[in-house]
Scaffold this active site. Structure first.
Site, PDB file in Angstrom:
ATOM      1  N   GLU A 155       0.833  -1.204   0.000  1.00 36.36           N
ATOM      2  CA  GLU A 155       0.000   0.000   0.000  1.00 36.36           C
ATOM      3  C   GLU A 155       0.868   1.255   0.000  1.00 36.36           C
ATOM      4  OE1 GLU A 155      -2.406   1.637  -0.554  1.00 36.36           O
ATOM      5  OE2 GLU A 155      -4.240   1.126   0.498  1.00 36.36           O
ATOM      6  N   ASP A 168      -4.260   5.441   6.257  1.00 31.35           N
ATOM      7  CA  ASP A 168      -4.799   6.632   6.913  1.00 31.35           C
ATOM      8  C   ASP A 168      -5.755   6.141   8.006  1.00 31.35           C
ATOM      9  OD1 ASP A 168      -5.292   9.447   7.118  1.00 31.35           O
ATOM     10  OD2 ASP A 168      -7.050   9.242   5.859  1.00 31.35           O
TER      11      ASP A 168
END
Ligand code: IMP
Ligand code: MG
Length: 178
Positions: free
Chosen positions: A102, A106
């Protein structure tokens, strides 16, 4: 460049290409030591992870299998972590160790959804390697296994990351000026 403009916003240099390269080299060393002779399937999560994926895989410099998938998250409209599969995995993952690649974690809701999905589909184990991690923004039950940088909860672009599809091709990483 110290500052860049994308549409209506201005961003300042935050992490240099050199620092990113060093972090990825360290990550590759750790991953190699962990996986030894096993045969994991690396799954790059498009679009943001394309640059990180290329750099990590060439540092791994081995016989590893790599494939791509794409998901979209509906942040803002809901906090339920509803995620849509846009480009599904083309590889049979049953019984395999999967390492997701990735660009950034977040809230973590996207990765939580994807990890659960791959385990439901029969993966033996799912690990996550992320170039960037915003620990203070995390809302999911998830701990990434390999992290390049822990960063504050700021909006960033470059090195694969976009603002409204702009800015992915910068080699350095920039932070939004408030
Ligand atoms: P999460 O589900 O909240 O962890 O969001 C993950 C996705 O949101 C990432 O894969 C990125 O595509 C996007 N994202 C999160 N933070 C940023 C940022 O600071 N800049 C650009 N994209 C971001
Ligand atoms: Mg992404």
């Amino acid at each position: 460049m110290d500052t860049i403009r994308l549409r209506d916003k201005e961003f300042s240099l935050f992490i240099t290409e050199q620092e990113i390269r060093e972090a990825i080299t360290k990550m590759a060393t750790r991953i190699k030591a962990d996986i030894k002779e096993s045969n994991p399937l690396f799954v790059s999560v498009l679009n943001g992870a394309f640059m990180f994926t290329a750099e990590l895989m060439r540092e791994l410099d081995g016989p590893y299998e790599l494939t791509f998938a794409r998901y979209s998250s509906y942040k803002g409209t809901s906090t339920s972590g509803e995620v849509k599969e846009i480009v599904p995995l083309q590889t049979d993952i049953r019984g395999r160790m999967v390492i997701l690649l990735e660009d950034i974690i977040d809230t973590g809701l996207t990765m939580e959804f994807v990890m659960k999905k791959l385990l439901d589909e029969g993966a033996a184990e799912v690990r996550v390697a992320t170039m960037l991690f915003k620990p203070e923004a995390l809302k999911a039950l998830l701990k990434p296994d390999y992290v390049g940088f822990e960063i504050p909860t700021d909006f960033i672009v470059g090195h694969g990351l976009d603002y409204d599809e702009m800015g992915r091709s910068y080699k350095d990483i920039y932070k939004l000026n408030e």
